[in-house]
Scaffold this active site. Structure first.
Site, short mmCIF file in Angstrom:
data_model
loop_
_atom_site.label_atom_id
_atom_site.label_comp_id
_atom_site.label_asym_id
_atom_site.label_seq_id
_atom_site.Cartn_x
_atom_site.Cartn_y
_atom_site.Cartn_z
N THR A 160 2.71 4.01 1.60
CA THR A 160 3.24 4.17 2.96
C THR A 160 3.72 5.58 3.25
O THR A 160 4.07 5.89 4.39
CB THR A 160 4.43 3.21 3.18
N CYS A 218 7.93 -1.41 1.49
CA CYS A 218 8.23 -1.20 0.06
C CYS A 218 9.31 -2.17 -0.41
O CYS A 218 9.26 -2.69 -1.52
CB CYS A 218 8.68 0.24 -0.18
N HIS A 278 7.60 -0.93 -12.10
CA HIS A 278 7.56 0.34 -11.37
C HIS A 278 6.12 0.84 -11.27
O HIS A 278 5.67 1.30 -10.21
CB HIS A 278 8.43 1.36 -12.11
N ARG A 330 0.85 -1.19 0.00
CA ARG A 330 0.00 0.00 0.00
C ARG A 330 0.88 1.23 0.00
O ARG A 330 2.10 1.14 0.14
CB ARG A 330 -0.93 0.00 1.22
N SER A 346 9.62 -0.72 -16.39
CA SER A 346 8.65 0.35 -16.26
C SER A 346 7.30 -0.18 -15.77
O SER A 346 6.64 0.44 -14.92
CB SER A 346 8.47 1.06 -17.61
N CYS A 404 12.19 1.92 3.09
CA CYS A 404 10.91 1.51 3.67
C CYS A 404 10.82 -0.01 3.61
O CYS A 404 10.87 -0.60 2.53
CB CYS A 404 9.77 2.14 2.87
N TRP A 433 15.05 4.24 -7.96
CA TRP A 433 14.59 4.02 -9.33
C TRP A 433 15.51 4.69 -10.35
O TRP A 433 15.67 4.18 -11.47
CB TRP A 433 13.15 4.52 -9.48
#
Length: 466
Positions: A201, A394, A263, A199, A260, A391, A212
């Site tokens: 965060t 994540c 991502h 989700r 991509s 995170c 990234w």
């Protein structure tokens, strides 16, 4: 904003003829609201329709197939014990971001990952964390004993024998497209994916960008002279960014679009408790706010869906073998979930417009092998970079989805080994999947399937924006 010309006749229908100003303003405001809502949706989804590049498929076919045929059964499967427990390790491992940075750990409450107490993990999973089947594992152990007796000369030194056994492990590692956590680490723990859902965060900003940026700049075949849109380190307009892709071979274009798409899937955040975050969605996918890149990202999500769907269909023979079990130590539940899994894969196989993976690496054999190795090296590096995400939640889902995509690529490029899998028990094939790879494969596709489904909801909500 475009305001339509309103005829005198239409004004009469609304009781506004004669230039009644308040009534006319109300009508104009209603029309403006509809126009703004339509514009918000169009700016994100203007290119998310019709045929996909390098594919014989279209967005609409994927939407219908995913929502009507695949999504419900997939969610039921992922709620089972076999697929909900995922083993992680080395959370505080060394950072591999080439440009440095990204190693500070996030203190946000929503970023925390809660590991499972040992007594909550089924005994069958703990006992077979590296295995995909109790029966097949017995077969593998017998084969290993035979190999030791027949293939390894007993007169060799212990060091030489150990080296030969290490080569067997190396062969398995060579087939992988990603670097996985060390499951044997004393710090490794099981995580319940249902209790630690992906989700939004709040993890964003320079550190998230650095992760990234490293992936795209160092691992996507992109020329260094070409700068991505919204790169904070470069004053650059991204309108012509994707033109460089047209000059690449289909394999390199596919690699970029997979990254991509991954991502994008990670960024399509949705949490049942809080609902849809329209503002964050627009920041990432609005055509104007992303210098034209946003809608292309959404198209790449569909491309990723096709690749992983194709891998599931190709893996059906592996999962259909009598020796395969979703082993948790609960026979009745295991049997039910195995039947559900096989049926789900049959549905995946029935998709009418599968991606044709034979179009990849089909040129000069020597060049194709070199390119495939470049694929593996870059993808393994991406999986290492995921260790730098500050995170923890994540990081968990980033690493899981990376491993899932890596497993899908492993399946697609092991077609010959899968076709030659032995049908009888007692014989070990050259193609294997660990439980960790299986859990990552299906959960990663579950996230992509959910993201594709949620795009329809975002499209509807954006049309209502006022």
């Amino acid at each position: 904003m475009v305001i339509r010309v309103i005829s005198e006749r239409r004004l009469r229908n609304y009781g506004m003829a004669g230039g009644t100003v308040p009534g006319l303003l109300i009508l104009l405001l209603i029309n403006a609201r509809r126009t703004l809502g339509s514009s918000a949706a169009n700016r994100c989804f203007c290119q998310v329709a019709g045929s996909l590049d390098d594919c014989a498929c279209d967005v609409e076919t994927i939407d219908a197939f995913n929502s009507d045929k695949l999504f419900p059964g997939l969610q039921e499967l992922l709620s089972s014990d076999y697929f909900r427990f995922y083993k992680v390790g080395g959370w505080l491992g060394a950072c591999h971001v080439p440009s440095g940075g990204g190693d500070s750990h996030c203190g946000l409450r929503d970023c925390a990952v809660k590991p499972c107490p040992p007594n909550e993990v089924p005994d069958g999973i703990k006992a077979n964390s590296h295995k995909y089947s109790s029966v097949a594992n017995e077969d593998a152990e017998e084969c290993e004993k035979a190999e030791k007796l027949g293939a390894v000369n007993s007169t060799l030194s212990k060091e030489t024998q150990q080296a030969l056994l290490e080569w067997n492990r190396h062969d398995d590692e060579a087939d992988r497209f990603c670097t996985a956590d060390d499951e044997d680490s004393p710090d490794s723990e099981y995580v319940d994916l249902l209790l630690n859902p992906e989700r939004f965060t709040g993890y964003k900003g320079p550190e998230a960008w650095q992760i990234w940026n490293s992936i795209y700049e160092e691992n996507c075949f992109k020329p260094h002279a070409v700068k991505r849109p919204l790169n904070p380190a470069a004053a650059y307009s991204g309108r012509g960014f994707h033109s460089w892709l047209q000059g690449l071979c289909v394999e390199k274009r596919a690699f970029y679009r997979l990254v991509s798409g991954l991502h994008t899937s990670i960024n399509v955040w949705y949490e049942r408790k809080w609902g849809h975050n329209i503002t964050e969605f627009q920041q990432r996918f609005d055509e104007e706010l992303t210098e034209g890149e946003g809608p292309k990202r959404l198209r790449n999500l569909y491309f990723l869906y096709l690749i992983e769907l194709r891998a599931l269909a190709k893996a059906l023979p592996f999962f259909q073998r009598p020796s395969f079990q979703l082993f948790t130590g609960r026979p009745e539940e295991d049997g039910k979930n195995r039947r559900l899994l096989v049926e789900l894969l049959r549905v995946a196989k029935s998709f009418p417009l599968h991606f044709d993976e034979t179009s990849l690496f089909a040129g000069n054999r020597k060049e194709a092998m070199k390119l495939k190795e470049d694929f593996k090296l870059m993808f393994k590096n991406i999986s290492r970079i995921m260790d730098c995400v500050g995170c923890f939640k994540c990081r968990l889902w980033g690493k899981l989805q990376t491993q899932g995509l890596g497993t899908a690529l492993k399946i697609l490029f092991s077609e010959q080994q899968i076709e030659n899998l032995p049908r009888s028990q007692g014989t070990r094939g050259t193609f294997q999947l660990s439980r960790q790879e299986i859990v990552a494969l299906f959960n990663a596709f579950g996230r992509i399937s959910t993201s594709v489904r949620e795009l329809q909801n975002f499209r509807r909500l954006l049309a209502e924006v006022h």
